[in-house]
Design a protein around this motif. Structure first.
Motif, PDB file in Angstrom:
ATOM      1  N   ALA A 121      52.339  25.489  24.191  1.00 18.13           N
ATOM      2  CA  ALA A 121      51.343  24.412  24.139  1.00 18.13           C
ATOM      3  C   ALA A 121      50.413  24.488  22.937  1.00 18.13           C
ATOM      4  CB  ALA A 121      50.512  24.435  25.426  1.00 18.13           C
ATOM      5  N   GLY A 122      50.382  25.583  22.231  1.00 16.16           N
ATOM      6  CA  GLY A 122      49.481  25.723  21.103  1.00 16.16           C
ATOM      7  C   GLY A 122      48.372  26.713  21.402  1.00 16.16           C
ATOM      8  N   GLY A 123      47.847  27.339  20.342  1.00 16.61           N
ATOM      9  CA  GLY A 123      46.770  28.305  20.521  1.00 16.61           C
ATOM     10  C   GLY A 123      47.247  29.561  21.220  1.00 16.61           C
ATOM     11  N   GLU A 124      46.573  29.925  22.288  1.00 16.20           N
ATOM     12  CA  GLU A 124      46.877  31.191  22.971  1.00 16.20           C
ATOM     13  C   GLU A 124      48.310  31.257  23.505  1.00 16.20           C
ATOM     14  OE1 GLU A 124      45.378  33.745  26.822  1.00 16.20           O
ATOM     15  OE2 GLU A 124      43.892  32.613  25.672  1.00 16.20           O
ATOM     16  N   PRO A 125      48.856  30.184  24.124  1.00 19.43           N
ATOM     17  CA  PRO A 125      50.251  30.279  24.584  1.00 19.43           C
ATOM     18  C   PRO A 125      51.237  30.564  23.454  1.00 19.43           C
ATOM     19  CG  PRO A 125      49.154  28.443  25.656  1.00 19.43           C
ATOM     20  CD  PRO A 125      48.228  28.921  24.592  1.00 19.43           C
ATOM     21  N   VAL A 126      51.027  29.968  22.289  1.00 19.10           N
ATOM     22  CA  VAL A 126      51.897  30.242  21.141  1.00 19.10           C
ATOM     23  C   VAL A 126      51.698  31.680  20.670  1.00 19.10           C
ATOM     24  CG1 VAL A 126      52.450  29.613  18.760  1.00 19.10           C
ATOM     25  CG2 VAL A 126      51.940  27.834  20.428  1.00 19.10           C
ATOM     26  N   GLN A 127      50.458  32.112  20.639  1.00 17.68           N
ATOM     27  CA  GLN A 127      50.145  33.482  20.242  1.00 17.68           C
ATOM     28  C   GLN A 127      50.887  34.488  21.129  1.00 17.68           C
ATOM     29  OE1 GLN A 127      46.052  34.712  20.980  1.00 17.68           O
ATOM     30  NE2 GLN A 127      45.916  35.619  18.943  1.00 17.68           N
ATOM     31  N   LEU A 128      50.852  34.259  22.423  1.00 15.78           N
ATOM     32  CA  LEU A 128      51.521  35.159  23.359  1.00 15.78           C
ATOM     33  C   LEU A 128      53.042  35.076  23.223  1.00 15.78           C
ATOM     34  CD1 LEU A 128      49.266  34.627  26.501  1.00 15.78           C
ATOM     35  CD2 LEU A 128      49.246  36.560  24.896  1.00 15.78           C
ATOM     36  N   ALA A 129      53.559  33.877  22.978  1.00 17.48           N
ATOM     37  CA  ALA A 129      54.998  33.731  22.770  1.00 17.48           C
ATOM     38  C   ALA A 129      55.435  34.445  21.496  1.00 17.48           C
ATOM     39  CB  ALA A 129      55.371  32.246  22.702  1.00 17.48           C
ATOM     40  N   ASP A 130      54.624  34.372  20.475  1.00 16.27           N
ATOM     41  CA  ASP A 130      54.900  35.065  19.220  1.00 16.27           C
ATOM     42  C   ASP A 130      54.948  36.582  19.441  1.00 16.27           C
ATOM     43  OD1 ASP A 130      54.625  34.840  15.990  1.00 16.27           O
ATOM     44  OD2 ASP A 130      53.426  36.528  16.723  1.00 16.27           O
ATOM     45  N   VAL A 131      54.032  37.086  20.242  1.00 18.69           N
ATOM     46  CA  VAL A 131      54.009  38.518  20.557  1.00 18.69           C
ATOM     47  C   VAL A 131      55.346  38.958  21.144  1.00 18.69           C
ATOM     48  CG1 VAL A 131      53.018  40.247  22.115  1.00 18.69           C
ATOM     49  CG2 VAL A 131      51.509  38.723  20.836  1.00 18.69           C
ATOM     50  N   GLU A 132      55.910  38.132  22.023  1.00 19.24           N
ATOM     51  CA  GLU A 132      57.167  38.510  22.672  1.00 19.24           C
ATOM     52  C   GLU A 132      58.316  38.594  21.670  1.00 19.24           C
ATOM     53  OE1 GLU A 132      57.310  39.767  25.629  1.00 19.24           O
ATOM     54  OE2 GLU A 132      55.141  39.431  25.657  1.00 19.24           O
ATOM     55  N   VAL A 133      58.288  37.781  20.632  1.00 17.20           N
ATOM     56  CA  VAL A 133      59.315  37.894  19.586  1.00 17.20           C
ATOM     57  C   VAL A 133      59.209  39.256  18.908  1.00 17.20           C
ATOM     58  CG1 VAL A 133      60.188  36.966  17.403  1.00 17.20           C
ATOM     59  CG2 VAL A 133      59.401  35.400  19.195  1.00 17.20           C
ATOM     60  N   HIS A 134      57.991  39.672  18.616  1.00 19.38           N
ATOM     61  CA  HIS A 134      57.806  40.957  17.928  1.00 19.38           C
ATOM     62  C   HIS A 134      58.166  42.132  18.834  1.00 19.38           C
ATOM     63  CE1 HIS A 134      56.169  39.326  14.259  1.00 19.38           C
ATOM     64  NE2 HIS A 134      55.476  38.473  15.001  1.00 19.38           N
ATOM     65  N   ARG A 135      57.896  41.998  20.120  1.00 20.01           N
ATOM     66  CA  ARG A 135      58.335  43.051  21.049  1.00 20.01           C
ATOM     67  C   ARG A 135      59.868  43.133  21.060  1.00 20.01           C
ATOM     68  NH1 ARG A 135      53.591  44.272  23.971  1.00 20.01           N
ATOM     69  NH2 ARG A 135      52.399  42.448  24.650  1.00 20.01           N
ATOM     70  N   ALA A 136      60.522  41.987  21.043  1.00 17.69           N
ATOM     71  CA  ALA A 136      61.991  41.963  21.043  1.00 17.69           C
ATOM     72  C   ALA A 136      62.549  42.537  19.741  1.00 17.69           C
ATOM     73  CB  ALA A 136      62.492  40.537  21.259  1.00 17.69           C
ATOM     74  N   LEU A 137      61.894  42.251  18.617  1.00 13.33           N
ATOM     75  CA  LEU A 137      62.315  42.852  17.346  1.00 13.33           C
ATOM     76  C   LEU A 137      62.227  44.372  17.418  1.00 13.33           C
ATOM     77  CD1 LEU A 137      60.602  40.431  14.813  1.00 13.33           C
ATOM     78  CD2 LEU A 137      63.063  40.853  14.973  1.00 13.33           C
ATOM     79  N   ALA A 138      61.131  44.865  18.006  1.00 15.63           N
ATOM     80  CA  ALA A 138      60.965  46.317  18.133  1.00 15.63           C
ATOM     81  C   ALA A 138      62.062  46.901  19.028  1.00 15.63           C
ATOM     82  CB  ALA A 138      59.577  46.639  18.684  1.00 15.63           C
ATOM     83  N   ARG A 139      62.374  46.214  20.129  1.00 13.84           N
ATOM     84  CA  ARG A 139      63.442  46.705  21.016  1.00 13.84           C
ATOM     85  C   ARG A 139      64.790  46.728  20.289  1.00 13.84           C
ATOM     86  NH1 ARG A 139      60.673  43.418  24.787  1.00 13.84           N
ATOM     87  NH2 ARG A 139      62.232  41.746  24.595  1.00 13.84           N
ATOM     88  N   ALA A 140      64.993  45.744  19.408  1.00 10.19           N
ATOM     89  CA  ALA A 140      66.270  45.640  18.698  1.00 10.19           C
ATOM     90  C   ALA A 140      66.487  46.785  17.716  1.00 10.19           C
ATOM     91  CB  ALA A 140      66.369  44.301  17.970  1.00 10.19           C
ATOM     92  N   THR A 141      65.446  47.539  17.381  1.00 11.33           N
ATOM     93  CA  THR A 141      65.631  48.707  16.515  1.00 11.33           C
ATOM     94  C   THR A 141      66.338  49.839  17.252  1.00 11.33           C
ATOM     95  OG1 THR A 141      63.518  49.773  17.107  1.00 11.33           O
ATOM     96  CG2 THR A 141      63.483  48.176  15.286  1.00 11.33           C
ATOM     97  N   GLY A 142      66.303  49.804  18.590  1.00  2.76           N
ATOM     98  CA  GLY A 142      66.862  50.891  19.369  1.00  2.76           C
ATOM     99  C   GLY A 142      65.971  52.116  19.427  1.00  2.76           C
ATOM    100  N   ASN A 143      64.761  51.994  18.886  1.00  7.57           N
ATOM    101  CA  ASN A 143      63.821  53.122  18.853  1.00  7.57           C
ATOM    102  C   ASN A 143      62.608  52.760  19.702  1.00  7.57           C
ATOM    103  OD1 ASN A 143      61.723  54.941  18.119  1.00  7.57           O
ATOM    104  ND2 ASN A 143      62.760  55.383  16.191  1.00  7.57           N
ATOM    105  N   ARG A 144      62.411  53.473  20.802  1.00 11.04           N
ATOM    106  CA  ARG A 144      61.334  53.133  21.731  1.00 11.04           C
ATOM    107  C   ARG A 144      59.954  53.391  21.154  1.00 11.04           C
ATOM    108  NH1 ARG A 144      63.795  56.510  26.645  1.00 11.04           N
ATOM    109  NH2 ARG A 144      64.220  57.823  24.830  1.00 11.04           N
ATOM    110  N   VAL A 145      59.864  54.258  20.156  1.00  8.48           N
ATOM    111  CA  VAL A 145      58.560  54.511  19.537  1.00  8.48           C
ATOM    112  C   VAL A 145      58.062  53.253  18.826  1.00  8.48           C
ATOM    113  CG1 VAL A 145      57.282  55.902  17.856  1.00  8.48           C
ATOM    114  CG2 VAL A 145      59.006  56.972  19.327  1.00  8.48           C
ATOM    115  N   TYR A 146      58.985  52.506  18.200  1.00 13.01           N
ATOM    116  CA  TYR A 146      58.583  51.244  17.574  1.00 13.01           C
ATOM    117  C   TYR A 146      58.050  50.266  18.618  1.00 13.01           C
ATOM    118  CZ  TYR A 146      60.780  52.511  13.112  1.00 13.01           C
ATOM    119  OH  TYR A 146      61.103  53.119  11.924  1.00 13.01           O
TER     120      TYR A 146
END
Length: 238
Positions: free
Chosen positions: A136-161
């Protein structure tokens, strides 16, 4: 030292002592004045003071030794990244240093994800990216963006990331409302992030690193501008 309001006594004590410690009015390694002296100065009971001490000890700022006293911990030498939200709350200047780490870690994560992401993880990244544009914009987009970065970190295969990514986002929490600038227009937020996801999907390390650097630098500028505007509004309201 002035008396504190009784209805929020432990919260007020914790805040006052925390600010004094972080502002180095009580330097690292020093002992606080005796409990009775502090309690009398603040106009509170020693029980309330002990509760505030317990909270600050749990936060990693104090340590109490029976029969010796309560000492200020050298949190910059001994503390961990879990202190960052508290430090940002004390001084938003910490955000600049957090963003520097965010940029370097984020570029490394994208580079690693480009070589290690599975087909299922790429599909997840694309779904999460679409959710950024659909929010919807603002905070919902911000939170959705966070989930992309969490998924990128998971895709490294390294839990420390993954844990580092969580830590950096948690550090934003005290000032998150001032950092929504890059997320106010959903499609624009999605389009800024798309080159990162597509480079990871293509398995192109260099392109992923470059795209992540461009994305993180652009959003950093926007968020710092928003933080500066928020600070000016607060100062103007005083």
């Amino acid at each position: 030292m002035e008396a504190l309001p009784r209805e929020t006594i432990v919260d007020a004590l914790e805040k006052r002592l925390r600010e004094d410690i972080l502002a180095e009015r009580h330097p690292a390694g020093s002992y606080l004045p005796p409990e009775r002296e502090l309690a009398d100065g603040f106009g509170v009971t020693r029980t309330s003071l002990k509760h505030a001490f317990e909270r600050l000890a749990h936060a990693g700022l104090l340590e109490t030794r029976h029969g010796v006293g309560t000492r200020v911990r050298d949190f910059l030498r001994l503390g961990g990244a879990d202190l960052l939200p508290m430090l940002v709350l004390h001084s938003p200047d910490w955000i600049g240093e957090i963003f520097e780490v965010r940029r370097s870690i984020g570029m490394l994560i994208a580079e690693r994800a480009a070589t290690r992401a599975t087909a299922a993880q790429v599909a997840e990244l694309r779904l999460l990216l679409a959710a950024v544009g659909d929010a919807a914009g603002g905070e919902p987009v911000q939170l959705a963006d966070v989930e992309v970065h969490r998924a990128l970190a998971r895709a490294t295969g390294n839990r420390v990331y993954v844990l580092l990514t969580n830590t950096l986002f948690n550090a934003y929490l005290p000032v998150r409302g001032a950092l929504v600038g890059p997320f106010e227009v959903p499609r624009a937020a999605r389009d800024r992030l798309t080159p990162v996801v597509e480079a990871v999907a293509a398995g192109d390390q260099e392109a992923a690193r470059t795209a992540a650097g461009d994305y993180l630098s652009a959003t950093e500028r926007m968020m710092l501008d928003g933080l500066a505007r928020s600070r000016r509004r607060r100062e103007g309201a005083r």
